[in-house]
Design an enzyme around this catalytic site. Sequence first.
Site, mmCIF file in Angstrom:
data_model
loop_
_atom_site.group_PDB
_atom_site.id
_atom_site.type_symbol
_atom_site.label_atom_id
_atom_site.label_comp_id
_atom_site.label_asym_id
_atom_site.label_seq_id
_atom_site.Cartn_x
_atom_site.Cartn_y
_atom_site.Cartn_z
ATOM 1 N N ARG A 21 -1.338 0.396 37.389
ATOM 2 C CA ARG A 21 -2.728 0.537 37.792
ATOM 3 C C ARG A 21 -2.954 1.997 38.157
ATOM 4 O O ARG A 21 -2.019 2.713 38.503
ATOM 5 C CB ARG A 21 -3.041 -0.352 38.984
ATOM 6 C CG ARG A 21 -2.802 -1.850 38.755
ATOM 7 C CD ARG A 21 -3.083 -2.632 40.018
ATOM 8 N NE ARG A 21 -2.892 -4.078 39.829
ATOM 9 C CZ ARG A 21 -1.747 -4.717 40.045
ATOM 10 N NH1 ARG A 21 -0.675 -4.038 40.461
ATOM 11 N NH2 ARG A 21 -1.656 -6.023 39.852
ATOM 12 N N LYS A 30 -0.294 -3.864 44.065
ATOM 13 C CA LYS A 30 -1.397 -4.554 44.723
ATOM 14 C C LYS A 30 -0.847 -5.649 45.629
ATOM 15 O O LYS A 30 0.101 -6.341 45.272
ATOM 16 C CB LYS A 30 -2.312 -5.157 43.644
ATOM 17 C CG LYS A 30 -3.650 -5.640 44.142
ATOM 18 C CD LYS A 30 -4.491 -6.065 42.962
ATOM 19 C CE LYS A 30 -5.878 -6.507 43.409
ATOM 20 N NZ LYS A 30 -6.711 -6.922 42.239
ATOM 21 N N HIS A 32 -7.336 1.709 32.798
ATOM 22 C CA HIS A 32 -6.729 0.370 32.852
ATOM 23 C C HIS A 32 -6.357 -0.143 31.465
ATOM 24 O O HIS A 32 -5.523 -1.048 31.342
ATOM 25 C CB HIS A 32 -7.692 -0.608 33.523
ATOM 26 C CG HIS A 32 -7.003 -1.711 34.261
ATOM 27 N ND1 HIS A 32 -6.248 -1.503 35.397
ATOM 28 C CD2 HIS A 32 -6.930 -3.043 34.015
ATOM 29 C CE1 HIS A 32 -5.756 -2.649 35.825
ATOM 30 N NE2 HIS A 32 -6.152 -3.599 34.996
ATOM 31 N N ARG A 62 -2.718 0.113 30.832
ATOM 32 C CA ARG A 62 -1.962 -1.005 31.408
ATOM 33 C C ARG A 62 -2.055 -2.232 30.506
ATOM 34 O O ARG A 62 -1.053 -2.916 30.264
ATOM 35 C CB ARG A 62 -2.515 -1.310 32.797
ATOM 36 C CG ARG A 62 -1.905 -2.521 33.501
ATOM 37 C CD ARG A 62 -2.451 -2.603 34.916
ATOM 38 N NE ARG A 62 -2.219 -3.878 35.565
ATOM 39 C CZ ARG A 62 -1.115 -4.197 36.235
ATOM 40 N NH1 ARG A 62 -0.133 -3.320 36.333
ATOM 41 N NH2 ARG A 62 -0.988 -5.370 36.813
ATOM 42 N N HIS A 65 2.263 -9.006 38.660
ATOM 43 C CA HIS A 65 1.229 -9.991 38.943
ATOM 44 C C HIS A 65 1.732 -10.999 39.970
ATOM 45 O O HIS A 65 2.886 -11.443 39.914
ATOM 46 C CB HIS A 65 0.835 -10.740 37.669
ATOM 47 C CG HIS A 65 -0.064 -9.947 36.779
ATOM 48 N ND1 HIS A 65 -0.257 -10.251 35.446
ATOM 49 C CD2 HIS A 65 -0.841 -8.852 37.018
ATOM 50 C CE1 HIS A 65 -1.100 -9.383 34.913
ATOM 51 N NE2 HIS A 65 -1.466 -8.527 35.848
ATOM 52 N N TYR A 115 -3.657 -12.121 28.565
ATOM 53 C CA TYR A 115 -3.034 -11.439 27.430
ATOM 54 C C TYR A 115 -2.678 -12.425 26.319
ATOM 55 O O TYR A 115 -2.658 -12.070 25.143
ATOM 56 C CB TYR A 115 -1.790 -10.687 27.900
ATOM 57 C CG TYR A 115 -2.123 -9.641 28.935
ATOM 58 C CD1 TYR A 115 -2.854 -8.506 28.601
ATOM 59 C CD2 TYR A 115 -1.751 -9.802 30.261
ATOM 60 C CE1 TYR A 115 -3.196 -7.564 29.549
ATOM 61 C CE2 TYR A 115 -2.084 -8.858 31.220
ATOM 62 C CZ TYR A 115 -2.807 -7.745 30.858
ATOM 63 O OH TYR A 115 -3.148 -6.814 31.801
#
Length: 334
Positions: free
Chosen positions: A159, A184, A256, A259, A282, A291
Site C-alpha cells: 500500500r 493495515k 494502488h 499492488r 489481508h 482478484y
Amino acid sequence: MTVLAPHLTRFLREHLPRERGSSPNTISGYADTFMLLVRFAAERLKRRPSDLTVEDISPNLVLAFLDDIEERRGNSARTRNTRLAAIRSFFRYLEFQAPECLEQSLRVRGVATKRTDAKLIDYLTKPEMHTLLAAPDPRTAIGVRDRAMLHLTYAAGLRVAELLALRLEDFPDRSLALVRIMGKGRRERVLPLWRETKAALRAWLAIRPAAQTSHLFLNRDGEPMSRDGFAHRLGVHVAEAALKEPSIISKHVTPHVLRHSCAMHTLAATGDVRKVALWLGHASMQSTETYLRADPEEKLAVLGAHAPPGLRAGKFKPPSDALLAMLGEARSIA
C-alpha cells in the site's frame, strides 16, 4: 447540551492512538473526516465550530453531509462509506464517555452505508509492468530513487502508506533479502525480495543523501516522500511507459494499481489465493477474493474441468393458476 470539541479531541488524541493502537494514517483519515463534518455543520447551523454540540450532529445532518461530499466534492460512494465509518466509530466511543448521548449515538450509528458496485480491479499485465519499471532514468538520482520505489511497491504488493512509512531499519540485514512491513491494522509481515528489487534498492541506498529522518525514500528537500509526491512521480513514468506500451493509456494507473498487479501476477504464478492474502497482508480472505473475480484464467479452468450439461428438449406448460400467470408476466416485464 454536550459540547463536541472536548470529546472529539480526546477521541483523536487519546482513544485512537493509546486505547485502540490506531496507526497515524488512520488517525489522519479520521481527523480529515471530522474537519469536513465540523465545517459543514458550522456553515449549516451558522455557528462557530468550537460552539457545536454533540446534539447538533444529528442523523439528518450526517446524511446531509454525506450527500454533500458526494455532490459538491465529487467523492465516490466508497469514500462516503469510509467517512461514515469514522463518524460511527466516534459515536460508539461516545456511548461510554457521554451516556446522556446514548440514544443519539445509536441513531447516528444506524445511518446506513451506501451500496456500491463491485467493479473489477485495474491491473497491469506483465509486459506493461516491466515497461513501467524500466521507465525511470537510472542516470539521474531521481530516476534511481523512483525505480527503487516502483520495484519495491510492485514486488512486495505495498500500500502507499506502507511504502512511505518504510525506514532504513526495516531491512533486517545488509543483504536487503527481507523487508519488514507494518501493514493495515498494525499487522506486521516479512517478505523476501527479488534480485532485481534488491539491485534497485542497493542503487538508491548508495546515493541516498544524508538526512535527519530514517525514512527510506526522500524528496528533493530531504524530507520523507509524500503520498502526493509518489503519485506525481508515478504519473510521469506511466506517461513515459505508455509511449512504448500503448495499452497502458486505456488504464487509470494509480499507486494502488501496482499492488493489484502484484496480486494478480502472484495468483497466476501460484494459483493459490491464500498465498496472495499472505503476501498482501489481508486480514480476511474476503478482501482477496476480488482478484479471483478479475482473473480470466480461473474461469477458463472451470470451463475446462466441466463438460457442458446435456439438455433435452421439453415442452413448456403455462401456469394454470391466475396469480402465477400474473407473476410470470411481471417477471418478464422486469
